[in-house]
Design an enzyme around this catalytic site. Structure first.
Site, mmCIF file in Angstrom:
data_model
loop_
_atom_site.group_PDB
_atom_site.id
_atom_site.type_symbol
_atom_site.label_atom_id
_atom_site.label_comp_id
_atom_site.label_asym_id
_atom_site.label_seq_id
_atom_site.Cartn_x
_atom_site.Cartn_y
_atom_site.Cartn_z
ATOM 1 N N ASP A 338 0.826 -1.202 0.000
ATOM 2 C CA ASP A 338 0.000 0.000 0.000
ATOM 3 C C ASP A 338 0.859 1.249 0.000
ATOM 4 O O ASP A 338 1.506 1.579 0.985
ATOM 5 C CB ASP A 338 -0.952 -0.047 1.190
ATOM 6 C CG ASP A 338 -1.890 -1.234 1.062
ATOM 7 O OD1 ASP A 338 -2.780 -1.161 0.207
ATOM 8 O OD2 ASP A 338 -1.700 -2.218 1.775
ATOM 9 N N THR A 339 0.800 1.970 -1.127
ATOM 10 C CA THR A 339 1.778 2.996 -1.462
ATOM 11 C C THR A 339 1.120 4.031 -2.364
ATOM 12 O O THR A 339 0.081 3.763 -2.953
ATOM 13 C CB THR A 339 2.964 2.333 -2.210
ATOM 14 O OG1 THR A 339 3.432 1.231 -1.465
ATOM 15 C CG2 THR A 339 4.094 3.295 -2.453
ATOM 16 N N ALA A 340 1.730 5.202 -2.502
ATOM 17 C CA ALA A 340 1.224 6.219 -3.425
ATOM 18 C C ALA A 340 2.386 6.807 -4.211
ATOM 19 O O ALA A 340 3.313 7.362 -3.633
ATOM 20 C CB ALA A 340 0.491 7.320 -2.662
ATOM 21 N N ILE A 355 7.602 8.690 -4.337
ATOM 22 C CA ILE A 355 6.697 7.656 -3.849
ATOM 23 C C ILE A 355 6.740 7.627 -2.333
ATOM 24 O O ILE A 355 7.774 7.906 -1.726
ATOM 25 C CB ILE A 355 7.072 6.284 -4.453
ATOM 26 C CG1 ILE A 355 5.993 5.237 -4.161
ATOM 27 C CG2 ILE A 355 8.447 5.814 -4.003
ATOM 28 C CD1 ILE A 355 6.138 3.983 -5.013
ATOM 29 N N GLN A 356 5.613 7.329 -1.714
ATOM 30 C CA GLN A 356 5.502 7.390 -0.262
ATOM 31 C C GLN A 356 4.543 6.320 0.242
ATOM 32 O O GLN A 356 3.697 5.835 -0.505
ATOM 33 C CB GLN A 356 5.041 8.778 0.156
ATOM 34 C CG GLN A 356 3.744 9.216 -0.504
ATOM 35 C CD GLN A 356 3.524 10.711 -0.412
ATOM 36 O OE1 GLN A 356 4.308 11.507 -0.913
ATOM 37 N NE2 GLN A 356 2.432 11.107 0.254
#
Length: 525
Positions: A338-340, A355-356
């Site tokens: 689960d990342t953005a 990316i975070q």
């Protein structure tokens, strides 16, 4: 059928939530540059996509400044606390995946915001946080993705987290106004006090006092001593492009290894979407995962042989082991997904690929007291085996899945790309780049075309190859016949992640593509 990208003659912002993309566009419109806009996007994602990312998590950045004419990398990941050691979990088989004792690494993302703005930004932190503060205070339409993740993980949330995300024990419905007033107060404190408010001031005090009372391990000293790092990016030459990644503790080298292996095959003779295409990519990625799992950890604690791993001759040796008729029986370890990912290019040509993440959905599941901050559980990926390469030790960075990418030609960025999904990040990145470079796809088509993800996920014992249902049945049958454990998933399935990309053509036009599997948007003009 080719899908049309959003085209901008001057700017482009892509992210997994349309409000975050809009926040970046607002900052560009008021005179900010790509670095200002990227921080605005990052902060807004922390509000409007809280199940994926937040102030309690980490981030990695690749940057290109037209003034410097070079690519740089920033490692915004946190280290374990000074008092965190394997003995803290004596008698336990593993670090808990959820709860206060899974939150053992200092959040690194806020530090990275300061690094971006202090080095390259034009606006103040307060200015770029304005959209995020507004959405936290006044609310926004809760996304279907947040609703689905709340239904999935709601039972793991702490009392403080549940009060925010499941008031009255019920998941907030999609489209409802969702407010985070505690987080808004924290963001205002950060806007007024800057980085030190988070790591040395009131926010750090509130987080650490809560953790002490709740049985956690992070202390004020851990926060005060945190510092992210500007580092030299690593790269590989691939078909006339220099492809950049963040060095370890990021798994970025895995994507470069895969490209080096694929360089030994002629894509002009391989039809896109065919058995040969999918099989070859999966097999190349498996080989890079094998080396990744053997060596990846904090390079301050163990030497990582990047020169050997990225050597073209070594890639040739690996390529020669690939059978086009049979799948190799290799294994992987389950990794949070689960990342953005987001990216920004401004009018001057400055570019940011970043990316975070909180690691799992909602991270540890713990909100630190009244701060509104969800704490990441990234440290739960450390091993308690003293002989494991990624064994838990004090003040150490863990093996990290986050890996933004940037491809340059003649010294300038031409493709910024990345995706959500731990194990899936190098896989989807390889799909995107090969589609754009070998098959001439625009970013939107490359992102929207069917995808796969190979590997084991939590709770599943098999090394499945999940493939979206739009792939032809005969291709799926051929993959299974070669020994792949094929599982057909939905046509646009969330298990393959949320990918986004920007390309810049010879005329300087920016094309943006965002994933139809999420709530994102590409905005450019």
């Amino acid at each position: 059928m080719a899908e049309k990208p959003v085209i901008g003659t001057k700017t482009m912002v892509v992210s997994p939530h349309y409000l975050a993309s809009a926040a970046g566009a607002r900052i560009l419109g008021k005179g900010g540059n790509a670095f200002d806009a990227a921080v605005a996007v990052s902060a807004t994602l922390a509000v409007v996509y809280p199940h994926m990312t937040g102030l309690g998590g980490d981030s990695f950045w690749l940057t290109y400044s037209t003034e410097e004419a070079r690519v740089r990398a920033y490692n915004g990941s946190g280290r374990s606390g000074y008092g965190v050691r394997r003995s803290c979990y004596a008698g336990e088989g593993a670090i808990p995946r959820r709860g206060i004792r899974s939150a053992i690494t200092v959040p690194g993302m806020v530090d990275s915001w300061d690094a971006m703005l202090s080095k390259y930004g034009r606006l103040t932190l307060a200015e770029v946080l304005e959209p995020a503060i507004g959405y936290a205070q006044s609310g926004f339409p809760l996304s279907p993705d947040q609703r689905n993740n709340t239904l999935f993980a709601g039972a793991t949330l702490s009392a403080e987290a549940s009060a925010i995300y499941m008031p009255g024990g019920v998941a907030v419905s999609a489209g409802s106004r969702f407010q985070q007033t505690q987080l808004a107060t924290t963001l205002r404190t950060l806007a007024a006090g800057g980085r030190d408010a988070f790591y040395k001031g009131k926010i750090a005090e509130d987080i650490c006092d809560y953790m002490l009372a709740a049985g956690g391990y992070l202390t004020r000293d851990d926060f005060a001593d945190h510092q992210g790092d500007w580092v030299e990016p690593i790269h590989a030459e691939y078909h006339g492009h220099k492809v950049y990644q963040v060095p370890p503790n990021s798994q970025g080298f895995t994507g470069l290894m895969s490209l080096n292996i694929l360089e030994h095959f002629n894509f002009g003779e391989i039809e896109h979407g065919s058995y040969e295409y999918y099989h070859l990519l999966v097999e190349a990625l498996k080989l890079s995962f094998r080396d990744r799992d053997r060596v990846l950890t904090d390079p301050d604690f163990s030497t990582i042989p990047l020169v050997q791993l990225l050597d073209k001759n070594y890639a040739g040796q690996l390529a020669s082991t690939i059978s086009m008729q049979k799948a190799a029986q290799l294994t992987s370890q389950p990794i949070g997904s689960d990342t953005a990912y987001a990216a920004v290019v401004d009018e001057e040509g400055n570019a940011v690929s970043f990316i975070q993440s909180l690691y799992f959905e909602f991270g540890s599941g713990v909100v630190a007291g009244n701060t509104g901050i969800l704490l990441q559980n990234r440290g739960s990926f450390f091993s308690l085996d003293p002989n494991h390469i990624n064994t838990l030790e004090p003040h150490k960075r863990s093996f990290h899945t986050l890996m933004p990418a940037m491809a340059c030609r003649e010294g300038k960025p031409v493709i910024l790309y990345g995706t959500q999904g731990g194990e899936g990040q190098p896989q989807t990145q390889t799909l995107l780049l090969t589609r754009m470079l070998h098959y001439g796809m625009n970013p939107q088509t490359a992102v929207s075309e069917p995808r796969f993800v190979w590997g084991r996920t939590w709770g599943e014992p098999t090394q499945e190859l999940k493939v979206e249902g739009r792939v032809a049945d005969e291709v799926l049958a051929d993959l299974a016949g070669a020994g792949h454990i094929v599982r057909k998933v939905e046509a646009y399935d969330g298990s393959v992640g949320h990918a986004h990309a920007i390309s810049i053509d010879d005329n300087g036009y920016r094309s943006g593509g965002t994933d139809p599997r999420c709530d994102g948007a590409a905005i450019g003009w």
